[in-house]
Write an enzyme that holds these catalytic residues in place. Sequence first.
Site, short mmCIF file in Angstrom:
data_model
loop_
_atom_site.label_atom_id
_atom_site.label_comp_id
_atom_site.label_asym_id
_atom_site.label_seq_id
_atom_site.Cartn_x
_atom_site.Cartn_y
_atom_site.Cartn_z
N LYS A 81 0.89 -1.23 -0.05
CA LYS A 81 -0.01 -0.07 0.10
C LYS A 81 0.73 1.34 0.14
O LYS A 81 0.52 2.16 -0.82
CB LYS A 81 -0.76 -0.12 1.20
CG LYS A 81 -1.41 1.33 1.75
CD LYS A 81 -2.45 1.42 2.85
CE LYS A 81 -1.70 1.81 4.01
NZ LYS A 81 -1.40 2.97 4.21
N ASN A 82 1.88 1.27 0.92
CA ASN A 82 2.55 2.67 1.08
C ASN A 82 3.59 2.62 -0.12
O ASN A 82 3.99 4.00 -0.33
CB ASN A 82 3.34 2.64 2.34
CG ASN A 82 2.50 2.79 3.56
OD1 ASN A 82 1.12 3.30 3.43
ND2 ASN A 82 2.79 2.69 4.80
N CYS A 104 -4.05 12.83 13.17
CA CYS A 104 -4.80 11.47 13.00
C CYS A 104 -4.55 10.82 14.26
O CYS A 104 -3.92 11.45 15.09
CB CYS A 104 -4.51 10.75 11.70
SG CYS A 104 -2.90 9.97 12.04
N ARG A 108 1.47 14.65 13.12
CA ARG A 108 1.76 14.33 11.73
C ARG A 108 1.85 15.77 10.92
O ARG A 108 1.01 15.86 10.12
CB ARG A 108 0.91 13.38 11.05
CG ARG A 108 0.82 12.23 11.74
CD ARG A 108 0.19 10.96 11.21
NE ARG A 108 1.00 10.39 10.00
CZ ARG A 108 0.61 9.56 9.20
NH1 ARG A 108 -0.52 9.00 9.26
NH2 ARG A 108 1.42 8.95 8.31
N ASP A 143 5.39 0.70 11.87
CA ASP A 143 4.05 0.32 11.62
C ASP A 143 3.83 -1.08 11.77
O ASP A 143 2.70 -1.71 11.76
CB ASP A 143 3.86 0.30 9.96
CG ASP A 143 3.60 1.73 9.50
OD1 ASP A 143 3.79 2.73 10.25
OD2 ASP A 143 3.86 2.01 8.19
N ARG A 193 -8.52 -0.24 5.20
CA ARG A 193 -7.71 0.65 4.44
C ARG A 193 -6.33 0.26 4.24
O ARG A 193 -5.56 0.77 3.19
CB ARG A 193 -7.16 1.80 5.51
CG ARG A 193 -8.43 2.84 5.47
CD ARG A 193 -8.06 4.12 6.51
NE ARG A 193 -6.70 4.53 6.08
CZ ARG A 193 -5.68 4.75 7.02
NH1 ARG A 193 -5.99 4.62 8.16
NH2 ARG A 193 -4.56 4.91 6.73
N1 EPU Z 1 7.38 14.61 10.36
C1 EPU Z 1 7.60 16.06 10.55
N2 EPU Z 1 7.46 16.89 9.50
C2 EPU Z 1 7.22 16.41 8.37
C3 EPU Z 1 6.88 14.88 7.95
C4 EPU Z 1 7.06 14.33 8.86
O1 EPU Z 1 8.00 16.21 11.38
O2 EPU Z 1 6.84 17.06 7.43
C5 EPU Z 1 7.56 13.58 11.33
C6 EPU Z 1 6.11 12.86 11.51
O3 EPU Z 1 5.48 13.47 12.44
C7 EPU Z 1 6.80 11.46 12.24
C8 EPU Z 1 8.19 11.64 11.25
O4 EPU Z 1 8.51 12.74 10.68
O5 EPU Z 1 7.12 11.83 13.40
C9 EPU Z 1 7.91 10.41 10.40
O6 EPU Z 1 6.91 10.67 9.30
P1 EPU Z 1 6.91 10.57 8.00
O7 EPU Z 1 6.67 11.96 7.26
O8 EPU Z 1 8.05 9.66 7.47
O9 EPU Z 1 5.47 9.40 7.55
P2 EPU Z 1 4.48 9.63 6.42
O10 EPU Z 1 5.53 9.69 5.35
O11 EPU Z 1 3.42 10.54 6.45
C10 EPU Z 1 4.74 7.08 5.90
C11 EPU Z 1 3.77 5.83 6.09
C12 EPU Z 1 3.19 5.76 7.31
C13 EPU Z 1 4.48 5.30 8.25
C14 EPU Z 1 5.47 6.51 8.18
C15 EPU Z 1 6.77 6.08 8.78
C16 EPU Z 1 2.51 6.20 3.99
C17 EPU Z 1 1.36 6.51 3.35
N3 EPU Z 1 2.40 6.13 5.19
O12 EPU Z 1 4.00 8.23 6.58
O13 EPU Z 1 2.38 4.63 7.46
O14 EPU Z 1 3.94 5.11 9.64
O15 EPU Z 1 5.89 6.68 6.81
O16 EPU Z 1 7.33 4.94 8.44
O17 EPU Z 1 3.60 5.68 3.13
C18 EPU Z 1 0.61 3.19 8.00
O18 EPU Z 1 0.69 2.51 7.00
O19 EPU Z 1 -0.07 2.53 9.00
C19 EPU Z 1 1.09 4.39 8.23
C20 EPU Z 1 0.96 5.52 9.14
#
Ligand code: EPU
Length: 447
Positions: free
Chosen positions: A22-23, A124, A129, A328, A420
């Site tokens: 998915k991701n 969320c 986030r 995750d 999801r």
């Molecule tokens: N963060 C910031 N600023 C930003 C972006 C992120 O401070 O601009 C922080 C976040 O709050 C968090 C950390 O950095 O503490 C990592 O967040 P990241 O941006 O890497 O998360 P994401 O890209 O939004 C993806 C996956 C998540 C998974 C995370 C971490 C997808 C669609 N989602 O989210 O997946 O937990 O990477 O590996 O790829 C799930 O599948 O259940 C899920 C939540």
Amino acid sequence: MDQFVIQGGARLSGRLSIKGSKNATLPLMAAALLTDDPVTLRDVPNLADITNLRRLLVELGCEADYEPAQSWHEAGGVLRLHTTDPTPSHARYDIVRTMRASICALGPMLAKRGQARVSMPGGCAIGERPVDLHLRGLRALGAEIEVNEGDIVASAPRRTGRPARLRGARVFLGGPFGSTVLGTANVMSAATLAEGRTVIESAACEPEIVDLADLLNAMGARVSGAGSPRIVVDGVTALRGADHRVIPDRIEAGTYMCAAALTNGDVTLENCPFDAMIAVADRLEHAGVLVTADEGDDPMRCRVRVTASRVLRPLEITTQPHPGFPTDLQAQFLAMLCLADGNSVVTERIYPERFLHVAELSRMGAKLFRQGPTVVVSGVRSLVGAPVMASDLRASACLVIAGMAAEGSTTVHRVYHLDRGYERMEERMRLLGADIQRVSDREPVPA
Ligand code: EPU
């Protein structure tokens, strides 16, 4: 709203083929906005998040036809994407609020169309986030960005009144919790069409980023270093279409491994991305689970057998960016450790608030003590089935596997969270011998 009714106690055994990730799929889909040619994605799982992003892409002028898998054993269906109308640029709140990952349309749309308006995703169940790193990265490429009426409004620098290309730059994506996966995807995708060279420092190293770089390169981009903290992108003027097979889902694989371990099962996973699961295998082996991989030609698509035949040993787990232990899978491992022989310590370093499942596991007789980002789990001899409430995708998976190991009946409410990210989990668990039924809230719960 559907719920799962689970009779615990079955020992899982059998074979299962892992679905496409998915991701990985979500940013790959958004990459179709970077070209006027068709992009075909294979092994795309049939999930609510994928459907939501398809809806968004259609609103953004992209045809999106999904042909589901024809048989059980396929890793997913075929998704054909073709951007035919490059004029829309607004990802509306109505869709973004159903799925935060809509943010991955921002970089591609901005790079190709010179402008993008994407509703700012809110927090969320797993925490705040923010998206500040995405915006910092795109600003470094010359984008002007403001937040207006809840939308991120971004435009490429203007020359003679018309939007010009973004320009390559050195971009730092490190934040207080490490890098950002979708932020890296956004900046890397946008940089493919920028003028000159972009160097992303402190890039996310997740396998989903490598998969995206592979697609972008197949489309004619020049991306190197993906999978390391330093990604270099040399911009090109246009990208072409491509045909790409999505990597298998390491989190789905890890979830079934946990379920096998917790039920003292013997499960063989086909199409397993073992190469991306080294930290997970390490923790399972420390817990006393036998994990044997037959890597064949492709270490991202192996056959892996998971066998557990004794009470598990307790573990220390700290979630970290890849290649560390993935956040995750934190909830699912926490469920597993509830029945380990001793005290385990689980620390969450990516989303320090991602512990809503703790209170629900306690309702099933687990002994958990949380302080800040750390939970101490004192293993108990048995869990007892109870009605519990799913709060987010991975917490739902944790409650389902806890229910499968508990005595008696567990009802997991609000399994739409699970849908999801896991395709037909109840049917797939049943295939392995679990006693689990999906019941609509309107139907009577089986006695
Ligand atoms: N963060 C910031 N600023 C930003 C972006 C992120 O401070 O601009 C922080 C976040 O709050 C968090 C950390 O950095 O503490 C990592 O967040 P990241 O941006 O890497 O998360 P994401 O890209 O939004 C993806 C996956 C998540 C998974 C995370 C971490 C997808 C669609 N989602 O989210 O997946 O937990 O990477 O590996 O790829 C799930 O599948 O259940 C899920 C939540």
